[in-house]
Enzyme design. Structure first.
Site, PDB file in Angstrom:
ATOM      1  N   TYR A 182       0.862  -1.187   0.000  1.00  0.00           N
ATOM      2  CA  TYR A 182       0.000   0.000   0.000  1.00  0.00           C
ATOM      3  C   TYR A 182       0.893   1.229   0.000  1.00  0.00           C
ATOM      4  CZ  TYR A 182      -3.897   3.062   1.484  1.00  0.00           C
ATOM      5  OH  TYR A 182      -4.847   4.052   1.579  1.00  0.00           O
ATOM      6  N   LYS A 221      -1.359  -1.369  -4.078  1.00  0.00           N
ATOM      7  CA  LYS A 221      -2.436  -0.390  -4.027  1.00  0.00           C
ATOM      8  C   LYS A 221      -1.772   0.977  -4.137  1.00  0.00           C
ATOM      9  CE  LYS A 221      -6.125   1.566  -1.178  1.00  0.00           C
ATOM     10  NZ  LYS A 221      -6.866   1.531   0.121  1.00  0.00           N
TER      11      LYS A 221
END
Length: 270
Positions: free
Chosen positions: A119, A147
């Protein structure tokens, strides 16, 4: 593993007595999966994990592991072996530099029982990464994808998406349409609690007009700290018992909730 499609990072609904409303969570998970989501994310930021007790987190994981049979379940790290992948944040606050990030995530990937989805959200972590550094991360064994939530479409994003080294999932809801146009494999989108089928359609078959309309909805749902507006909209739709959040979050204002509701295409509630 293959990362593609729509993933919904689930809220944690609370009952009137303040407890976690597991039946409501089960319904939400089933709803988004039935509407076309590839999978869900448990205990991500949208789920307010820092405000949950260990017992509450365990009960959420047990529930979603059962609901997601046949679908992908990504869990905020550390993830159990039953998860599909672990959503693993670039080290926040300490700003270790790109070499430090790579060393840290290499060690995390080696220790994880499931693949990592990194992330990258530099406006929260204060740690930028160049496209070159992201390509180095993609070469780490047991890393499945990223992400990507850099707050827009910057030069490094353009360079990265010219030849993505792994699955890139958009994490900035407002910018998911242009990222898909650049070749993203999908998105992890809190906005997709609402109008799930439309977000799933956008991810699987990019359409500019749909992307523009959903960007306006996403902007309205993120007008106040996530997931406050989304929870209030779900409550207004009768899908959760309360719009409650836990500190340090505060409930969304009535104005923001009305603005979001006005952008939702009328549809029967599942």
């Amino acid at each position: 593993m293959t990362l593609s499609g729509l993933y919904v990072p689930l809220i944690t609904p609370f009952a009137a007595d303040g407890s976690v409303d597991l039946p409501a969570l089960e319904r939400l998970a089933a709803d988004v999966l039935a509407a076309g989501a590839t999978g869900v994310v448990a205990l991500g930021t949208t789920g307010e994990p820092s405000s949950l007790t260990p017992a509450e987190r365990a009960s959420i994981l047990d529930l979603l592991t059962g609901v997601c049979r046949g679908h992908q379940l990504i869990v905020g790290a550390p993830a159990p072996p039953t998860a599909t992948a672990a959503l693993t944040l670039v080290p926040p606050f300490v700003r270790p530099g790109e070499d430090g990030v790579i060393a840290h995530l290499t060690a995390a990937a080696a220790a994880s029982p499931v693949p990592l989805v990194i992330y990258h959200v530099p406006y929260r972590t204060a740690q930028p990464l160049s496209a070159r550094a992201i390509r180095r991360l993609a070469a780490i064994p047991n890393v499945a994808g990223m992400k990507l939530a850099v707050g827009g479409i910057d030069a490094d994003t353009i360079e990265l998406m010219a030849d993505p080294p792994f699955a890139v999932l958009g994490g900035d809801d407002v910018f998911i349409s242009p990222l898909l146009a650049l070749g993203a494999a999908g998105g992890i989108l809190a906005s997709a609690h609402i109008a799930t089928a439309e977000y799933a359609s956008l991810v699987t078959s990019w359409q500019p007009a749909l992307g523009h309309r959903l960007a306006r909805l996403s902007a309205a749902l993120f007008a106040e700290p996530n997931p406050t507006v989304t929870k209030a909209v779900l409550h207004a739709q009768g899908r959760i018992a309360t719009p409650d959040v836990r500190l340090p979050l505060l409930p969304a204002s009535p104005e923001s909730v009305r603005a979001a509701l006005q952008l939702i295409t009328p549809a029967p509630v599942a």
